[in-house]
Design an enzyme around this catalytic site. Structure first.
Site, PDB file in Angstrom:
ATOM      1  N   GLU A   1      -5.146  -8.627   2.885  1.00  0.00           N
ATOM      2  CA  GLU A   1      -4.536  -9.643   3.754  1.00  0.00           C
ATOM      3  C   GLU A   1      -5.617 -10.416   4.515  1.00  0.00           C
ATOM      4  O   GLU A   1      -5.555 -11.638   4.632  1.00  0.00           O
ATOM      5  CB  GLU A   1      -3.564  -8.991   4.740  1.00  0.00           C
ATOM      6  CG  GLU A   1      -2.878 -10.035   5.609  1.00  0.00           C
ATOM      7  CD  GLU A   1      -2.144  -9.436   6.796  1.00  0.00           C
ATOM      8  OE1 GLU A   1      -1.458  -8.416   6.642  1.00  0.00           O
ATOM      9  OE2 GLU A   1      -2.263 -10.002   7.894  1.00  0.00           O
TER      10      GLU A   1
ATOM     11  N   SER B   1      -3.022   2.163   3.756  1.00  0.00           N
ATOM     12  CA  SER B   1      -2.095   1.312   4.508  1.00  0.00           C
ATOM     13  C   SER B   1      -2.597   1.131   5.945  1.00  0.00           C
ATOM     14  O   SER B   1      -2.703   2.099   6.705  1.00  0.00           O
ATOM     15  CB  SER B   1      -0.699   1.946   4.510  1.00  0.00           C
ATOM     16  OG  SER B   1       0.086   1.382   5.539  1.00  0.00           O
ATOM     17  N   SER B   2      -2.884  -0.118   6.289  1.00  0.00           N
ATOM     18  CA  SER B   2      -3.425  -0.412   7.622  1.00  0.00           C
ATOM     19  C   SER B   2      -2.427  -0.062   8.727  1.00  0.00           C
ATOM     20  O   SER B   2      -2.764   0.614   9.694  1.00  0.00           O
ATOM     21  CB  SER B   2      -3.782  -1.906   7.685  1.00  0.00           C
ATOM     22  OG  SER B   2      -4.053  -2.297   8.995  1.00  0.00           O
TER      23      SER B   2
ATOM     24  N   SER C   1       5.339   0.423   4.581  1.00  0.00           N
ATOM     25  CA  SER C   1       5.426   0.351   3.116  1.00  0.00           C
ATOM     26  C   SER C   1       5.893   1.677   2.517  1.00  0.00           C
ATOM     27  O   SER C   1       5.797   1.882   1.307  1.00  0.00           O
ATOM     28  CB  SER C   1       4.071  -0.058   2.531  1.00  0.00           C
ATOM     29  OG  SER C   1       3.039   0.703   3.111  1.00  0.00           O
TER      30      SER C   1
ATOM     31  N   HIS D   1       0.829  -1.203   0.000  1.00  0.00           N
ATOM     32  CA  HIS D   1       0.000   0.000   0.000  1.00  0.00           C
ATOM     33  C   HIS D   1       0.861   1.250   0.000  1.00  0.00           C
ATOM     34  O   HIS D   1       0.874   2.006   0.972  1.00  0.00           O
ATOM     35  CB  HIS D   1      -0.954  -0.021   1.199  1.00  0.00           C
ATOM     36  CG  HIS D   1      -2.080  -0.995   1.008  1.00  0.00           C
ATOM     37  ND1 HIS D   1      -2.773  -1.553   2.044  1.00  0.00           N
ATOM     38  CD2 HIS D   1      -2.643  -1.498  -0.118  1.00  0.00           C
ATOM     39  CE1 HIS D   1      -3.706  -2.369   1.577  1.00  0.00           C
ATOM     40  NE2 HIS D   1      -3.647  -2.359   0.265  1.00  0.00           N
TER      41      HIS D   1
ATOM     42  N   THR E   1      -1.874  -8.939  10.407  1.00  0.00           N
ATOM     43  CA  THR E   1      -0.558  -8.653  10.994  1.00  0.00           C
ATOM     44  C   THR E   1      -0.349  -7.200  11.400  1.00  0.00           C
ATOM     45  O   THR E   1       0.587  -6.907  12.133  1.00  0.00           O
ATOM     46  CB  THR E   1       0.544  -8.988   9.973  1.00  0.00           C
ATOM     47  OG1 THR E   1       0.241  -8.295   8.758  1.00  0.00           O
ATOM     48  CG2 THR E   1       0.628 -10.476   9.703  1.00  0.00           C
TER      49      THR E   1
HETATM   50  S1  SF4 Z   1       3.970  -5.215   7.680  1.00  0.00           S
HETATM   51 FE1  SF4 Z   1       5.680  -6.061   6.503  1.00  0.00          FE
HETATM   52  S2  SF4 Z   1       6.609  -7.676   7.766  1.00  0.00           S
HETATM   53 FE2  SF4 Z   1       4.557  -7.202   8.576  1.00  0.00          FE
HETATM   54  S3  SF4 Z   1       3.221  -8.706   7.582  1.00  0.00           S
HETATM   55 FE3  SF4 Z   1       3.114  -6.841   6.347  1.00  0.00          FE
HETATM   56  S4  SF4 Z   1       4.696  -7.097   4.775  1.00  0.00           S
HETATM   57 FE4  SF4 Z   1       5.100  -8.617   6.399  1.00  0.00          FE
END
Ligand code: SF4
Length: 427
Positions: free
Chosen positions: A195, A331-332, A394, A100, A261
């Site tokens: 995700e 972006s989360s 990101s 993102h 995540t």
């Molecule tokens: S923030 Fe980065 S390290 Fe964490 S799950 Fe997403 S891509 Fe992977």
């Protein structure tokens, strides 16, 4: 006690922990890279979450201890650029945005990469346009089982250019481990996020699965566990967020929680604790082993989410006048850093230095209104002015450096960057 903590780690996590990646220079920054490397050398065990203070005289910047490209993002970028370099003349597609960040996605598109799906999942390029010779890159968020199967039907190997982050795969493994022990999986995540869609899809292969966005939805789910809400209301209330044949009476007897995540650690902990308490009361197991009804597990936040959120708490311990958080608006992980900052001080969420229109005017994203807004007089007259600066996982370092330089333009009496970096020991 039955615990899931000893589940096998994904192979990549074990093998590539210390790997460094080839990242195009356009994303790098000598200033930010220098600060990060300096801090890394000083604090190899990552125990110090205090920010780096850059004192330019009339303005001071406090730079978070951790921010920017994470393992999964660097891995995805390396694979994507290598794929482009090694396959001239071929059709190269990305399933959707690779990460993102608008700069990264724009640059990939300028090199001929095309996106098949919108971030929301809507189709941009019909599947029947693809042929077995084409290359399809799977983004860092991973993808659904259904899309993996679709690509296989088209004769395309979905695993050849797969940039799925190993920390996302770890969540899938956790969900599968819980499912094999007959727990229903509760996914704490944003239902429309790539995700979470991928995690939901993989989880439902081994367990009944339901997604909760936040505590309010966890509380709604709890009322079905306790029987306070009639079972038939569950299906319209959680429409699109539960697996096929989900049976409210049967599938809420044993549950386990995994999470996207990049959620806010405190939210994820609160939801897991709350659902555990609900199961304890419902099944009268206070003071007894809860694992008959609630999987004993820990959160599935990734290391970058934890580091960046801890570094933001460290940042917020300093006195400051405003915060600038850089990153993609979808972006989360970045949005959670913004939430933490805006509780405490005026915070501006921007995707690049270009959003700082002048000394008085900034265009920034309002998370609550879900749109860009313009604020005037965002830089107070106070001197010295103190600005917190961080970004999501990101966001390239080059973007952060550009923001630093852009803001410094408004302070003609500011000391030179090299002098300040030398003072703190970076140069
Ligand atoms: S923030 Fe980065 S390290 Fe964490 S799950 Fe997403 S891509 Fe992977």
């Amino acid at each position: 006690m039955n615990t899931l903590l000893d589940e096998p780690q994904p192979k990549m996590l074990r093998m590539k922990k210390m790997k460094s990646f080839q990242i195009p220079n356009l994303y790098k920054s000598p200033v930010i890279g220098g600060i990060k490397e300096f801090r890394r050398r000083q604090d190899k065990l990552k125990k110090d979450f205090t920010p780096t203070r850059l004192d330019f005289g009339p303005v001071q910047f406090l730079i978070a201890r951790h921010f920017g490209f994470c393992y999964g993002v660097e891995n995805a970028i390396e694979i994507a650029y290598k794929t482009i370099a090694e396959n001239p003349g071929k059709n190269i597609y990305l399933l959707s945005e690779m990460i993102h960040n608008p700069d990264v996605n724009r640059d990939l598109q300028s090199r001929g990469v095309r996106f098949i799906l919108e971030t929301s999942g809507e189709q941009i390029i019909p599947w029947d346009r693809l042929s077995p010779d084409d290359i399809v890159i799977v983004p860092a968020f991973g993808t659904t089982v259904e899309i993996q199967q679709k690509l296989a039907q088209l004769g395309i190997n979905a695993y050849q250019y797969d940039t799925t982050c190993p920390f996302v795969e770890k969540v899938w493994n956790r969900a599968s481990a819980i499912g094999k022990k007959d727990y229903t999986v509760v996914v704490h995540g944003k239902p429309s996020h790539e995700e979470t869609r991928a995690t939901f899809s993989h989880s439902k292969e081994s367990a009944p699965t339901v997604v909760v966005r936040d505590m309010a939805e966890a509380q709604k789910l709890a009322r079905y566990i306790t029987g306070e809400s009639p079972a038939e209301h569950f299906y319209p209330e959680f429409k699109g967020q539960f697996s096929e044949n989900f049976n409210v009476e049967k599938d809420l007897q044993r549950i386990g929680v995994v999470n996207q995540t990049t959620m806010l650690a405190s939210d994820t902990q609160a939801i897991a604790d709350f659902l555990k308490d609900v199961m304890v009361v419902k099944f009268g197991i206070e003071g007894r082993d809860v694992t008959a009804h609630f999987a004993d597990t820990r959160d599935t936040l990734c290391y970058a989410t934890n580091d960046n959120q801890s570094a933001t708490y460290g940042l917020l311990e300093a006195e400051a006048d405003l915060a600038i958080v850089a990153g993609g608006y979808n972006s989360s992980n970045t949005s959670h850093l913004v939430e933490l900052c805006e509780h405490q001080l005026p915070t501006y969420f921007i995707e690049s230095a270009a959003k700082i229109l002048s000394q008085n005017l900034i265009q920034h994203y309002n998370l609550h209104e879900r749109q860009e807004v313009t604020t005037v007089h965002f830089l107070p007259q106070k001197r010295p002015l103190s600005i917190l600066l961080t970004c999501g996982a990101s966001c390239p370092d080059a973007v952060v450096e550009a923001i630093l330089h852009r803001l410094l333009q408004f302070f003609p009496a500011a000391r030179p960057v090299e002098e300040v970096l030398e003072e703190v020991g970076v140069l």
